[in-house]
Design an enzyme around this catalytic site. Structure first.
Site, PDB file in Angstrom:
ATOM      1  N   TYR A 138      -3.165 -10.554  16.258  1.00 41.81           N
ATOM      2  CA  TYR A 138      -3.075  -9.504  15.240  1.00 41.81           C
ATOM      3  C   TYR A 138      -4.273  -8.562  15.324  1.00 41.81           C
ATOM      4  O   TYR A 138      -4.117  -7.335  15.358  1.00 41.81           O
ATOM      5  CB  TYR A 138      -2.989 -10.137  13.854  1.00 41.81           C
ATOM      6  CG  TYR A 138      -3.177  -9.164  12.717  1.00 41.81           C
ATOM      7  CD1 TYR A 138      -2.225  -8.179  12.449  1.00 41.81           C
ATOM      8  CD2 TYR A 138      -4.312  -9.217  11.912  1.00 41.81           C
ATOM      9  CE1 TYR A 138      -2.396  -7.282  11.404  1.00 41.81           C
ATOM     10  CE2 TYR A 138      -4.489  -8.329  10.865  1.00 41.81           C
ATOM     11  CZ  TYR A 138      -3.533  -7.367  10.612  1.00 41.81           C
ATOM     12  OH  TYR A 138      -3.711  -6.466   9.585  1.00 41.81           O
ATOM     13  N   LEU A 182       0.829  -1.198   0.000  1.00 42.12           N
ATOM     14  CA  LEU A 182       0.000   0.000   0.000  1.00 42.12           C
ATOM     15  C   LEU A 182       0.867   1.252   0.000  1.00 42.12           C
ATOM     16  O   LEU A 182       0.581   2.219  -0.722  1.00 42.12           O
ATOM     17  CB  LEU A 182      -0.941  -0.004   1.205  1.00 42.12           C
ATOM     18  CG  LEU A 182      -1.868   1.206   1.338  1.00 42.12           C
ATOM     19  CD1 LEU A 182      -2.723   1.402   0.086  1.00 42.12           C
ATOM     20  CD2 LEU A 182      -2.751   1.076   2.576  1.00 42.12           C
ATOM     21  N   TRP A 185      -8.129  -7.835   2.696  1.00 43.17           N
ATOM     22  CA  TRP A 185      -7.699  -8.654   1.555  1.00 43.17           C
ATOM     23  C   TRP A 185      -6.921  -7.828   0.519  1.00 43.17           C
ATOM     24  O   TRP A 185      -7.172  -7.909  -0.681  1.00 43.17           O
ATOM     25  CB  TRP A 185      -8.900  -9.318   0.897  1.00 43.17           C
ATOM     26  CG  TRP A 185      -9.598 -10.365   1.705  1.00 43.17           C
ATOM     27  CD1 TRP A 185      -9.601 -10.495   3.074  1.00 43.17           C
ATOM     28  CD2 TRP A 185     -10.414 -11.442   1.213  1.00 43.17           C
ATOM     29  NE1 TRP A 185     -10.382 -11.564   3.446  1.00 43.17           N
ATOM     30  CE2 TRP A 185     -10.888 -12.165   2.332  1.00 43.17           C
ATOM     31  CE3 TRP A 185     -10.805 -11.836  -0.059  1.00 43.17           C
ATOM     32  CZ2 TRP A 185     -11.716 -13.279   2.198  1.00 43.17           C
ATOM     33  CZ3 TRP A 185     -11.636 -12.941  -0.191  1.00 43.17           C
ATOM     34  CH2 TRP A 185     -12.080 -13.660   0.927  1.00 43.17           C
ATOM     35  N   ASP A 207      11.615   4.376  13.074  1.00 44.29           N
ATOM     36  CA  ASP A 207      11.008   3.500  14.071  1.00 44.29           C
ATOM     37  C   ASP A 207       9.801   4.225  14.643  1.00 44.29           C
ATOM     38  O   ASP A 207       9.949   5.173  15.424  1.00 44.29           O
ATOM     39  CB  ASP A 207      12.025   3.177  15.166  1.00 44.29           C
ATOM     40  CG  ASP A 207      11.442   2.320  16.285  1.00 44.29           C
ATOM     41  OD1 ASP A 207      10.240   1.972  16.219  1.00 44.29           O
ATOM     42  OD2 ASP A 207      12.189   2.023  17.241  1.00 44.29           O
ATOM     43  N   TYR A 223       2.437  -4.671  11.537  1.00 46.41           N
ATOM     44  CA  TYR A 223       2.921  -6.039  11.706  1.00 46.41           C
ATOM     45  C   TYR A 223       1.802  -6.927  11.184  1.00 46.41           C
ATOM     46  O   TYR A 223       0.738  -7.025  11.806  1.00 46.41           O
ATOM     47  CB  TYR A 223       3.214  -6.309  13.175  1.00 46.41           C
ATOM     48  CG  TYR A 223       3.757  -7.681  13.494  1.00 46.41           C
ATOM     49  CD1 TYR A 223       5.103  -7.860  13.800  1.00 46.41           C
ATOM     50  CD2 TYR A 223       2.936  -8.797  13.506  1.00 46.41           C
ATOM     51  CE1 TYR A 223       5.613  -9.114  14.108  1.00 46.41           C
ATOM     52  CE2 TYR A 223       3.429 -10.056  13.803  1.00 46.41           C
ATOM     53  CZ  TYR A 223       4.772 -10.212  14.109  1.00 46.41           C
ATOM     54  OH  TYR A 223       5.264 -11.457  14.408  1.00 46.41           O
TER      55      TYR A 223
END
Length: 278
Positions: free
Chosen positions: A124, A17, A149, A37, A60
């Site tokens: 997650y 993205l 998705w 970071d 993540y």
């Protein structure tokens, strides 16, 4: 009111993205993991000081690994957004934070609306929900955009994997008991850049390509677009592919809030797939 892309910062710039955003907004400043970071408040404050809008695509996304490494998942998906939001609150910059269908339980039989109760079933999903909550509670001028998705058709995503398997195997088994909306990253990127110009938009939005299908349907569509026999893709249920993190059975997100805000609807998923593979 428009925001100049020269003052747009994109975190997670090396993901699918983020790369799509920088192609559409070449004047934006992109920060990958090695550049910034997002859990370091001092580094974030220094890097993002010139920005008028911050678009956070950093995440993540190793859904299965997160089950055994929740600390890493929460650092990137919860602490990082909190740090970004705090920096934006101090400077007056807007934050657009990309989130996921995994914040829901995945048990609905109708599209999830922005106001529906959350209930993530994975580490997650819980880490992404914590990130959403931190952003919304930060006092920053912020938007949460949930999607699902996401693919480009390149190496590593589902569509890219199906392209490779079409060449390598006679048949492929794909689950047909999970329903969602495939979302082409460049289409989502264009929608997010439209949102950059809409500071009046709602705080929580959903953005996916229109329509819904199963992974099996998507795989067959990929084969069809490639000129291959879609019947080489065979259906199976999720029990054939046991994983540490359960996948939502139902991931369809309602575009009601997006459309009511006057934002351009993302095109149907099959038209987007055709564009990705042509």
């Amino acid at each position: 009111m428009s925001e100049p892309t020269a003052h747009l910062a994109v975190t997670g710039a090396h993901g699918q993205l983020g790369r799509a955003l920088l192609r559409l907004a070449p004047g934006a400043h992109g920060y990958g993991r090695a550049d910034l970071d997002i859990t370091d408040p001092a580094a974030v404050a220094a890097a993002l000081a010139p920005a008028t809008v911050v678009l956070n695509c950093a995440a993540y996304t190793a859904v299965d690994h997160a089950e055994s490494d929740p600390e890493s998942a929460f650092a990137v998906n919860a602490t990082g957004p909190a740090v970004l939001a705090a920096a934006c609150a101090r400077t007056g910059a807007r934050l657009i934070h990309v989130s996921t269908d995994y914040v829901f339980a995945g048990t609905h039989n109708r599209p999830y609306d922005t106001h529906d109760a959350t209930g993530p079933a994975t580490v997650y999903g819980r880490s992404k929900l914590a990130g959403e909550q931190a952003v919304l509670e930060s006092g920053a001028h912020a938007h949460i955009v949930r999607t699902a998705w996401v693919y480009t058709g390149g190496t590593g995503d589902f569509v890219g994997t199906m392209r490779r398997l079409e060449r390598e195997r006679d048949t492929v088994d794909v689950v047909d008991d999970q329903l969602g909306s495939p979302t082409y990253a460049p289409d989502l990127a264009a929608g997010l850049l439209e949102l950059v110009r809409r500071p009046d938009a709602p705080r929580v939005l959903h953005a996916t390509n229109a329509g819904a299908c199963t992974w099996f349907d998507l795989a067959r569509a990929v084969f069809d677009e490639l000129g291959a026999d879609p019947h080489r893709v065979h259906p199976c249920d999720s029990s054939a592919f046991p994983r540490p993190a359960p996948r939502p059975a139902y991931s369809v997100l309602s575009d009601r809030a997006w459309n009511q805000a006057g934002l351009t609807p993302l095109r149907p998923w099959r038209a987007a797939l055709h564009a990705a593979l042509s």
